[in-house]
Design a protein around this motif. Structure first.
Motif, PDB file in Angstrom:
ATOM      1  N   GLU A  82       0.955  -1.501   0.388  1.00 34.87           N
ATOM      2  CA  GLU A  82      -0.058  -0.615  -0.473  1.00 34.87           C
ATOM      3  C   GLU A  82       0.341   1.213  -0.151  1.00 34.87           C
ATOM      4  O   GLU A  82       0.446   2.395  -0.494  1.00 34.87           O
ATOM      5  N   TYR A 129      -5.609  -1.515  -6.612  1.00 36.44           N
ATOM      6  CA  TYR A 129      -4.513  -0.321  -6.109  1.00 36.44           C
ATOM      7  C   TYR A 129      -3.892  -0.119  -7.121  1.00 36.44           C
ATOM      8  O   TYR A 129      -3.557   1.014  -6.609  1.00 36.44           O
ATOM      9  N   GLN A 189      -6.024   2.490  -8.560  1.00 36.28           N
ATOM     10  CA  GLN A 189      -6.551   3.256  -7.557  1.00 36.28           C
ATOM     11  C   GLN A 189      -5.186   4.365  -7.869  1.00 36.28           C
ATOM     12  O   GLN A 189      -5.472   5.309  -8.036  1.00 36.28           O
TER      13      GLN A 189
END
Length: 241
Positions: free
Chosen positions: A51, A76, A79
């Motif tokens: 992350e 992710y 994103q």
């Protein structure tokens, strides 16, 4: 004496009662359990840290992720790409740009889809033009997704009269939407940056965080001051008596 590590029913009962300590695990079994725990922690660490990775780091460490994480990492990554694109658009400008007439088509007409352009026509030696350039410079930093540009009036429009300065044109996707022409529109040298921000926001070019028109507050104060200085009818009647 009975071996406390023996696998007997009696020893199991004693262990449950806490009389005997837990059965000692063979060294090989302990090492296997420890290795499994290290692998679990390592996988957990990898999943946790992705992350915080950049797009480049995600590409470099792609082989280290297990199959269970691939879908989450894919989402992710998408994103992060969307956030990066939004940041690039949002911080596209951030300062007031000086142009000439030959730059007009490229900087204004072809500014791009969804782009607001605020053009200030000015001339050196006019104090209000200088003041507005200062205010626009601050607004450009506050609203980096809007293109703020300035140009000496006669370089864009030959023989443009000085009496019309300062002039601000506002364009959206190359089409003019609003214009402010002449010093009276701006209220003279008392113009504040907040007042100019509010005025521009009324065209839709920027989304201000001001809750109300700053000039309205000044007007209300002036009206209140005038009212307090004008004698009431009762006071006038008393003076006549």
């Amino acid at each position: 004496m009975q071996d406390p590590n023996a696998d007997t029913e009696w020893n199991d009962i004693l262990r449950k009662k806490g009389i005997l300590p837990s059965k000692e695990k063979p060294k090989e079994q302990e090492e296997a359990v420890e290795e499994q725990e290290q692998q679990r922690l390592q996988q957990k660490s990898v999943v946790k840290t992705y992350e915080d990775m950049t797009l480049e780091e995600l590409e470099e460490n792609e082989d280290e992720f297990n199959e269970e994480d691939e879908q989450a990492i894919k989402m992710y990554r998408q994103q992060r790409i969307a956030e990066w694109k939004a940041t690039q658009i949002k911080n596209k400008f951030g300062e007031i740009l000086e142009i000439s007439g030959q730059d007009y088509v490229q900087e204004v007409t072809k500014a791009g889809k969804g782009i607001w352009v605020i053009l200030h026509l000015y001339k050196q030696g006019i104090p209000l033009c200088t003041l507005i350039n200062q205010h626009l410079s601050g607004l450009a930093r506050k609203f980096p997704d809007v293109k703020f540009i300035k140009a000496i009036s006669t370089t864009c429009i030959p023989n443009y009269p000085d009496r019309n300065l300062p002039t601000i044109f506002m364009y959206f996707e190359g089409d003019i939407k609003t214009q402010f022409v002449g010093p009276l529109v701006f209220g003279g040298m008392n113009l504040t940056r907040d007042e100019l921000e509010w005025k521009i926001s009324e065209s839709g070019a920027i989304k201000t965080d001001l809750e109300e028109n700053p000039r309205k507050q000044i007007q209300d104060q002036l009206i209140s001051s005038v009212r307090s200085s004008v004698p009431t009818r009762r006071d006038s009647d008393s003076e006549d008596d």
